[in-house]
Design a protein around this motif. Structure first.
Motif, PDB file in Angstrom:
ATOM      1  N   GLN A  41       0.832  -1.203   0.000  1.00 21.07           N
ATOM      2  CA  GLN A  41       0.000   0.000   0.000  1.00 21.07           C
ATOM      3  C   GLN A  41       0.871   1.260   0.000  1.00 21.07           C
ATOM      4  OE1 GLN A  41      -2.531  -0.827   3.409  1.00 21.07           O
ATOM      5  NE2 GLN A  41      -4.193  -1.515   2.087  1.00 21.07           N
ATOM      6  N   TYR A  44       2.170   1.800  -3.462  1.00 19.36           N
ATOM      7  CA  TYR A  44       1.087   2.308  -4.313  1.00 19.36           C
ATOM      8  C   TYR A  44       0.862   3.800  -4.044  1.00 19.36           C
ATOM      9  CZ  TYR A  44      -0.917  -1.962  -6.407  1.00 19.36           C
ATOM     10  OH  TYR A  44      -1.159  -3.090  -7.160  1.00 19.36           O
ATOM     11  N   ASN A  47       3.355   5.923  -5.644  1.00 24.64           N
ATOM     12  CA  ASN A  47       3.118   6.032  -7.082  1.00 24.64           C
ATOM     13  C   ASN A  47       1.884   6.877  -7.394  1.00 24.64           C
ATOM     14  OD1 ASN A  47       5.307   4.682  -8.446  1.00 24.64           O
ATOM     15  ND2 ASN A  47       4.631   2.872  -7.341  1.00 24.64           N
ATOM     16  N   PHE A 148      -8.456   1.084  -1.962  1.00 19.65           N
ATOM     17  CA  PHE A 148      -7.775  -0.192  -2.169  1.00 19.65           C
ATOM     18  C   PHE A 148      -8.774  -1.331  -2.104  1.00 19.65           C
ATOM     19  CE2 PHE A 148      -3.929   2.067  -0.528  1.00 19.65           C
ATOM     20  CZ  PHE A 148      -3.105   1.828  -1.616  1.00 19.65           C
ATOM     21  N   LYS A 156      -5.262  -4.225  -5.517  1.00 18.19           N
ATOM     22  CA  LYS A 156      -5.701  -3.404  -6.646  1.00 18.19           C
ATOM     23  C   LYS A 156      -6.341  -2.144  -6.083  1.00 18.19           C
ATOM     24  CE  LYS A 156      -6.297  -7.273  -9.742  1.00 18.19           C
ATOM     25  NZ  LYS A 156      -7.068  -7.836 -10.819  1.00 18.19           N
TER      26      LYS A 156
END
Length: 183
Positions: A41, A44, A47, A148, A156
């Protein structure tokens, strides 16, 4: 008779110890799994930050990430922040127990344990140019920009361009393509 009682007691002790060991192993696996999820997480979120169009006047300011109710995620983000910037922006990670009273924050991440507070968070952050990320599936419907979800054991995310745009931010096409776009 005493011999049978001793054998039964030994058997019970043996079964108890096996169950105790199994329980400890399950707890350890659960903790390890949670730590690994927090690492993913955090990556992510890093990003996400790289693929959001932040206001031009923020380019020289620190990028502040506030995590509500998830110490593991805050720890993993802090580890990344110690070694990586977002462009020229230094990353600062803060923690909060509740959505109320959060100071200026570019990304506010709501931990799954606090997911029932999504409405309060969205309301408290009204008018702020920030990205709200929830660690629980389906919370884009309640105002999060990104939620999430775990599908087939894989991490995802759902993304709401509408919610992110409403907060004065822009989303790259790349990020929209990587997630599942929802309204």
């Amino acid at each position: 008779m005493n011999f049978k009682i001793c054998n039964i007691a030994r058997l019970i002790k043996k079964v108890y110890m096996k169950n105790l060991i199994l329980l400890v192993l399950l707890i350890f696996a659960s903790v390890a799994s949670r730590a690994q999820m927090a690492q993913f997480q955090a990556l992510y979120i890093y990003n996400f930050a790289k693929n959001i169009g932040w206001p031009a006047d923020d380019a020289s300011k620190d990028l502040v990430i506030t995590v509500i109710g998830d110490n593991s995620l805050a720890t993993e983000l802090s580890k990344l922040a110690a070694t990586k910037a977002i462009g020229a922006r230094k990353v600062i990670v803060k923690e909060s127990a509740t959505p109320n009273g959060i100071q200026k924050s570019d990304i506010v991440c709501l931990g799954e344990a606090k997911s029932s507070q999504i409405d309060a968070l969205v309301s408290a952050q009204e008018g702020n140019k920030n990205l709200i990320v929830s660690c629980k599936k389906g919370q884009c419907a309640q105002g999060a920009g990104i939620s999430f979800l775990s599908e087939g054991g894989k991490l995802k995310f759902e993304i709401s361009n509408k919610n992110i745009s409403r907060r004065g931010l822009q989303v790259s096409q790349k990020l929209l393509q990587l997630g599942t776009e929802v309204d």
